[in-house]
Write a protein that holds these residues in place. Structure first.
Motif, PDB file in Angstrom:
ATOM      1  N   UNK A 294     -37.178  99.723  25.666  1.00 56.00           N
ATOM      2  CA  UNK A 294     -37.682 101.081  24.793  1.00 56.00           C
ATOM      3  C   UNK A 294     -37.617 100.680  23.378  1.00 56.00           C
ATOM      4  N   UNK A 295     -36.855  99.708  22.880  1.00 56.30           N
ATOM      5  CA  UNK A 295     -36.625  99.381  21.524  1.00 56.30           C
ATOM      6  C   UNK A 295     -37.846  98.325  21.112  1.00 56.30           C
ATOM      7  N   UNK A 296     -38.324  97.757  22.344  1.00 55.37           N
ATOM      8  CA  UNK A 296     -39.377  96.674  21.992  1.00 55.37           C
ATOM      9  C   UNK A 296     -40.686  97.554  21.913  1.00 55.37           C
ATOM     10  N   UNK A 297     -40.701  98.536  22.524  1.00 52.89           N
ATOM     11  CA  UNK A 297     -42.010  99.458  22.547  1.00 52.89           C
ATOM     12  C   UNK A 297     -43.183  98.970  23.242  1.00 52.89           C
ATOM     13  N   UNK A 298     -43.005  98.075  24.081  1.00 52.19           N
ATOM     14  CA  UNK A 298     -44.052  97.524  24.980  1.00 52.19           C
ATOM     15  C   UNK A 298     -43.644  97.469  26.300  1.00 52.19           C
TER      16      UNK A 298
END
Length: 364
Positions: A294-298
């Motif tokens: 979720x932190x990476x967004x991908x």
């Protein structure tokens, strides 16, 4: 530095979530096994409750029953969570709940370990309960016409025949109690009267045992009366003869029986604990890898998962600091939040020379 860091691709994350979904449903079955084991142990103890002293030895089966029911509920919820975690969008609804779930599950698995260890530590309490209970049951063996005690004779006779045992610690225990009721003693006989008078407490003691102590595998007819009298029987030597009585005490026989049950249950519970711990480890990896994703967004990228974000020492130190800070919040800070006049030196000095002058207006 994270502990046991592992990289997960999207395929590995999906497979981990699917496997954990299946394992959680298997854990529901293991919860039913724990419940069944606790119920079985409770029934086995209640079968011979009359032969045990009133001690609290039901806490182990009660704990297994409770843990089994909780395991079914927790793993049912875990299966739902892991099923939804296959889709990263559905993971968001469980994101805030997942960490508290892991913490609660960790303490729950610890309770399973405690239950397994308690199964191995129950022997001492069980032995004390059997020693006192059998002694009291043997004392009441003769009271067949007393309400509430009339079934004890049948219970003890059945026990001695089923477990091939005699007495509490051995057959000689019957020599020290009166196990024949006065109702069946002929007080008109001099032998009976002399035997009653020879005892300070007026008990009818004899060197004999109930019929249920007889060894059914012995080729010789059972010698259950005048056991220590060599002249009372043909070709009989009390000291050297292999008596045709059960030599093992019933306390030892029951203790071996229950110890076998407890060790079997303890081993099963220990295996279940290891299985639950492995499932919990997998859920932790799934949770940390999805949070990092979720932190990476991908959603398609790789992400890392771990058991602990920091080392064991750092984690313990941070948790200790959290607890310490919570304790400080409960204390009153007199400097910042207390009365500002407390412990503050006064700057005013009152005396005859420091009395303020009154200005009196004069009339015109």
């Amino acid at each position: 530095m994270a502990v046991l860091r592992v990289k997960f691709t999207k395929t590995k994350r999906d497979k981990l979530a699917q496997v954990l979904w299946i394992l959680n449903w298997v854990s529901v079955v293991t919860g039913l096994v724990l419940f069944s084991l606790g119920l079985f142990l409770k029934v086995e103890i209640n079968k011979r409750w009359e032969l045990m002293a009133e001690r609290d030895i039901h806490y182990i089966p009660n704990m297994l029953i409770s843990v089994g029911l909780i395991a079914c509920a927790i793993n049912f919820l875990g299966g739902k969570i892991c099923y939804d975690c296959v889709d990263t969008t559905k993971f968001l609804r469980w994101k805030l709940l997942l960490l508290p779930y892991i913490v609660c599950t960790f303490f729950f698995t610890f309770c399973i370990l405690v239950g397994a260890l308690m199964c191995y530590s129950m022997r001492g309490e069980l032995e004390g309960a059997l020693t006192e209970g059998l002694r009291e049951a043997m004392r009441l063996y003769k009271d067949t016409d007393t309400p509430g005690r009339c079934f004890l004779k049948r219970t003890l006779d059945t026990l001695q025949m089923e477990f091939q045992c005699c007495g509490n610690a051995g057959f000689r225990d019957w020599f020290q109690i009166q196990w024949i009721s006065n109702r069946y003693l002929d007080v008109a006989k001099k032998e009976v009267v002399d035997r009653l008078r020879s005892n300070v407490e007026g008990r009818y003691l004899l060197d004999g045992v109930p019929f249920s102590c007889c060894n059914t595998f012995s080729p010789r007819p059972c010698i259950q009366h005048q056991i220590t009298n060599n002249s009372a029987h043909f070709n009989y030597e009390y000291q050297t003869e292999e008596l045709n009585l059960w030599m093992k005490g019933c306390r030892q026989a029951l203790l071996e029986y229950y110890t076998y049950i407890m060790q079997s249950i303890g081993l099963t519970v220990l295996i279940i604990w290891l299985f639950e711990l492995s499932v919990l480890t997998g859920v932790r990896y799934l949770q940390t890898s999805l949070e990092n994703l979720m932190r990476l967004g991908d959603p398609e990228s790789e992400s890392e998962g771990w058991l602990l974000e920091n080392s064991f020492v750092e984690t313990a130190r941070s948790n200790f600091n959290i607890i310490k800070s919570l304790g400080k919040c409960n204390q009153i800070d007199t400097v910042q939040n207390g009365d500002p006049n407390i412990d503050v030196p006064s700057t005013a000095h009152y005396g005859p020379a420091n009395v303020p002058t009154k200005h009196i207006s004069q009339a015109c």
